[in-house]
Scaffold this active site. Sequence first.
Site, PDB file in Angstrom:
ATOM      1  N   VAL A  52     -98.285  84.348  30.498  1.00 38.94           N
ATOM      2  CA  VAL A  52     -98.116  82.903  30.403  1.00 38.94           C
ATOM      3  C   VAL A  52     -99.303  82.115  30.954  1.00 38.94           C
ATOM      4  O   VAL A  52     -99.429  80.918  30.685  1.00 38.94           O
ATOM      5  CB  VAL A  52     -96.807  82.484  31.113  1.00 38.94           C
ATOM      6  CG1 VAL A  52     -96.975  82.502  32.637  1.00 38.94           C
ATOM      7  CG2 VAL A  52     -96.299  81.138  30.623  1.00 38.94           C
ATOM      8  N   TYR A  53    -100.201  82.754  31.701  1.00 38.27           N
ATOM      9  CA  TYR A  53    -101.352  82.043  32.249  1.00 38.27           C
ATOM     10  C   TYR A  53    -102.266  81.620  31.103  1.00 38.27           C
ATOM     11  O   TYR A  53    -102.870  82.450  30.422  1.00 38.27           O
ATOM     12  CB  TYR A  53    -102.133  82.912  33.237  1.00 38.27           C
ATOM     13  CG  TYR A  53    -101.376  83.276  34.496  1.00 38.27           C
ATOM     14  CD1 TYR A  53    -100.296  82.523  34.939  1.00 38.27           C
ATOM     15  CD2 TYR A  53    -101.749  84.384  35.259  1.00 38.27           C
ATOM     16  CE1 TYR A  53     -99.602  82.858  36.089  1.00 38.27           C
ATOM     17  CE2 TYR A  53    -101.072  84.723  36.413  1.00 38.27           C
ATOM     18  CZ  TYR A  53     -99.996  83.958  36.821  1.00 38.27           C
ATOM     19  OH  TYR A  53     -99.308  84.298  37.968  1.00 38.27           O
ATOM     20  N   SER A  54    -102.344  80.312  30.903  1.00 43.72           N
ATOM     21  CA  SER A  54    -103.133  79.735  29.797  1.00 43.72           C
ATOM     22  C   SER A  54    -102.743  80.354  28.460  1.00 43.72           C
ATOM     23  O   SER A  54    -103.573  80.521  27.575  1.00 43.72           O
ATOM     24  CB  SER A  54    -104.642  79.893  30.049  1.00 43.72           C
ATOM     25  OG  SER A  54    -105.012  79.261  31.255  1.00 43.72           O
ATOM     26  N   ARG A  55    -101.447  80.681  28.347  1.00 42.51           N
ATOM     27  CA  ARG A  55    -100.891  81.228  27.105  1.00 42.51           C
ATOM     28  C   ARG A  55    -101.748  82.365  26.547  1.00 42.51           C
ATOM     29  O   ARG A  55    -102.144  82.373  25.396  1.00 42.51           O
ATOM     30  CB  ARG A  55    -100.721  80.114  26.069  1.00 42.51           C
ATOM     31  CG  ARG A  55     -99.532  79.167  26.341  1.00 42.51           C
ATOM     32  CD  ARG A  55     -98.222  79.782  25.919  1.00 42.51           C
ATOM     33  NE  ARG A  55     -97.072  78.984  26.354  1.00 42.51           N
ATOM     34  CZ  ARG A  55     -96.495  78.026  25.628  1.00 42.51           C
ATOM     35  NH1 ARG A  55     -96.995  77.700  24.454  1.00 42.51           N
ATOM     36  NH2 ARG A  55     -95.427  77.395  26.093  1.00 42.51           N
ATOM     37  N   LYS A  80     -97.501  90.224  33.823  1.00 38.01           N
ATOM     38  CA  LYS A  80     -96.103  89.820  33.953  1.00 38.01           C
ATOM     39  C   LYS A  80     -95.563  89.291  32.627  1.00 38.01           C
ATOM     40  O   LYS A  80     -96.323  88.877  31.752  1.00 38.01           O
ATOM     41  CB  LYS A  80     -95.956  88.739  35.024  1.00 38.01           C
ATOM     42  CG  LYS A  80     -96.600  89.020  36.347  1.00 38.01           C
ATOM     43  CD  LYS A  80     -96.317  87.912  37.321  1.00 38.01           C
ATOM     44  CE  LYS A  80     -97.398  87.610  38.297  1.00 38.01           C
ATOM     45  NZ  LYS A  80     -98.739  87.445  37.826  1.00 38.01           N
TER      46      LYS A  80
END
Length: 335
Positions: A52-55, A80
């Site tokens: 999910v970090y910066s998609r 994750k």
Amino acid sequence: MNYRPLGRTGVKVSELCLGCMMFGAKTELEESCRMIDRALDGGINFLDTANVYSRGKSEEFTGEALKRNGKRDRVVLATKVHGAMDDADPNASGNSRRHIIQQCEASLRRLKTDWIDLYQLHRPSTDIPIDETVRALDDLIRAGKVRYIGTSTFGAWQVVEALWAAKELGLNRFVSEQPPYNLLDRRIERDLVPMAQTYGLALIPWAPMASGFLTGKYKRTGADPADSRLKRDDAGKWGWRVYTPAFDILDRVEQLAQAKGCSPSQLAIAWVAQQPGITSPIVGPRTMEQLEDNLKAVEVKITDDDRKTLDEVATPGRMTVSYYESSFGPHPHRW
């Protein structure tokens, strides 16, 4: 750099973990690659990111860096799953079998690797039975796509429930938990740390510098740094954390850091790293300068007198501001 066991596994990880959340967000590709190279040269062998970090960009940058330097085999690579990867798709988030398996495949492609060393649930999903989740993760391990599994920001009871389910069903169990932990929020010392020590789980804390607050860049009066996440004029997620009681702790951290000849951030990281039960705190630098500062935290020794001094303003087991937030409610399903 010292190396510690990753829970009950035979894997050794560095006493600092490089968090890659800024890569692809505020840190561009070339700088991200240089920072990963520098971290590895400094003895770090443990990298943590998330889909999910910066998609996905963080995973892409991390994978590209490891492809360029050819050091994938020597790195313990963690990512994750849980957060929404498509706002229009109701199935593109959570801890369902569908989402976990789909996103593992996507993470493998972005990371340019055939396996993930540590695959973690980013948050609990109390609306999904834990047996569905651990069965899906176990399948990934048996398929050779994941080596170990862990959790992040789970309540102690949720981890124990998952361990029980794995035992009952004969599945691979979680080996780690990644909680928020810093001098502003010490609540994990009540239940989570003793649980982890009892069941042999690694603890990999995030936010050891309290999202940058304990670096000392915030002041009691005056404008907050332009690039900061914590802004007092922001009524959103972060701003309320900057208030007077937190500055009382920061004052003590700065005083002690000055006496020890280190930066406040180094002291904050070292304190977390040297607390009972802790395996490897995650540092998430945005710039090379920040990384260089963070690496020197391993040189700072926290004494018993230092702990007593900090305990006077940061009460053990208590919080000054809240970082340990998640969905800890009752599970709606029954076995």
